[in-house]
Design a protein around this motif. Structure first.
Motif, mmCIF file in Angstrom:
data_model
loop_
_atom_site.group_PDB
_atom_site.id
_atom_site.type_symbol
_atom_site.label_atom_id
_atom_site.label_comp_id
_atom_site.label_asym_id
_atom_site.label_seq_id
_atom_site.Cartn_x
_atom_site.Cartn_y
_atom_site.Cartn_z
ATOM 1 N N VAL A 90 87.141 49.529 34.367
ATOM 2 C CA VAL A 90 87.892 49.178 35.462
ATOM 3 C C VAL A 90 87.052 50.007 36.920
ATOM 4 O O VAL A 90 86.759 50.996 36.623
ATOM 5 N N GLY A 91 86.477 49.076 37.899
ATOM 6 C CA GLY A 91 85.719 49.734 38.746
ATOM 7 C C GLY A 91 84.148 49.517 38.561
ATOM 8 O O GLY A 91 83.536 49.825 39.564
ATOM 9 N N GLN A 92 84.017 49.236 37.334
ATOM 10 C CA GLN A 92 82.497 49.219 37.109
ATOM 11 C C GLN A 92 81.606 48.051 37.953
ATOM 12 O O GLN A 92 82.360 47.037 37.965
ATOM 13 N N ARG A 93 80.624 48.296 38.370
ATOM 14 C CA ARG A 93 79.765 47.077 39.046
ATOM 15 C C ARG A 93 79.097 46.337 38.142
ATOM 16 O O ARG A 93 78.352 47.018 37.306
ATOM 17 N N VAL A 94 79.200 45.149 38.202
ATOM 18 C CA VAL A 94 78.485 44.208 37.095
ATOM 19 C C VAL A 94 77.988 43.141 37.719
ATOM 20 O O VAL A 94 78.174 42.781 38.946
ATOM 21 N N SER A 95 76.907 42.527 37.240
ATOM 22 C CA SER A 95 76.071 41.348 37.546
ATOM 23 C C SER A 95 76.515 40.366 36.364
ATOM 24 O O SER A 95 75.863 40.627 35.379
ATOM 25 N N CYS A 96 76.728 38.982 36.739
ATOM 26 C CA CYS A 96 77.071 38.113 35.568
ATOM 27 C C CYS A 96 76.525 36.703 35.891
ATOM 28 O O CYS A 96 76.453 36.333 37.071
ATOM 29 N N GLU A 97 76.299 35.966 35.014
ATOM 30 C CA GLU A 97 75.815 34.699 35.088
ATOM 31 C C GLU A 97 76.931 33.729 35.087
ATOM 32 O O GLU A 97 77.737 33.724 34.297
#
Length: 212
Positions: free
Chosen positions: A96-103
């Motif tokens: 929780v709180g982690q930055r992510v890039s998703c498709e």
């Protein structure tokens, strides 16, 4: 919501065979969200923050776009779309709180959310593995799981193949536990590499005596 209560909703689909119409209250209650999601296209990349982790997947609060009226985030990643590898605990992959890039995969009209994939933005280890092996090649591995129809053998980090029951020994056996146990080291031969379905077929029976 109660039986007989009047609602305003948008018709999503109509099933003529069943005589059913599928409605969405999100479309009328959150028109900004609905408009945002309808304009998205598969393959788009979204950035956001992991908002909540549930046993069935994780919610992502997107940097762009409106908030969801019910869920912690407009984006949602199912368990299979978190990683190319088998996931035992979701917290091993994201926090929780982690930055992510998703498709972006699709617009889930039922829940009014964006279905996302984290693994789609990462290299597929199976394809890299497939580039390095060939049918007939001998590999060393460790038995990870016994199933009624054979055993799974890990031959590389995150890569498992299946040795069917008939490929375990030259002498037929009724169950894999008659000849192997989880944790056993095993020499196997690659019999098939299915890139499309990400499946690796192995054989212990076909290993030459010199390789054992």
């Amino acid at each position: 919501m109660k039986v007989g209560q009047r609602i305003t909703a948008e018709v999503i689909t109509i099933d003529l065979d069943e005589g059913h119409a599928r409605l969405s209250m999100t479309a009328t209650e959150s028109p900004e969200l609905w408009t945002f999601l309808k304009s998205r296209r598969p393959g788009e990349i979204f950035s956001g923050t992991i908002a909540a982790i549930e046993r069935f997947g994780v919610f992502v609060a997107l940097d762009d776009g409106p908030d969801h009226p019910i869920f912690p985030g407009v984006g949602f990643i199912t368990v299979p779309e978190l990683s190319w590898q088998h996931v035992e605990a979701l917290s091993d992959v994201v926090q929780v709180g982690q930055r992510v890039s998703c498709e972006f995969l699709q617009f889930d009209t039922w829940n009014g959310e964006a279905r996302l994939s984290l693994r789609a933005t990462q290299p597929d280890p199976f394809q890299a593995f497939a580039d390095s092996v060939a049918v007939g090649q001998t590999l060393q591995g460790r038995v990870t799981k016994l199933v009624p129809f054979g055993v799974f053998v890990q031959v590389a980090d995150g890569i498992e193949g299946l040795v069917h029951l008939q490929e375990l020994t030259s002498t037929p056996v009724a169950a894999p536990q008659e000849v192997v146990e989880a944790g056993d080291e095993m020499t196997v031969v690659v019999t098939d590499v299915d890139r499309a379905r990400r499946r690796l077929a192995l054989s212990r029976r076909q290993v030459s005596p010199d390789s054992r």
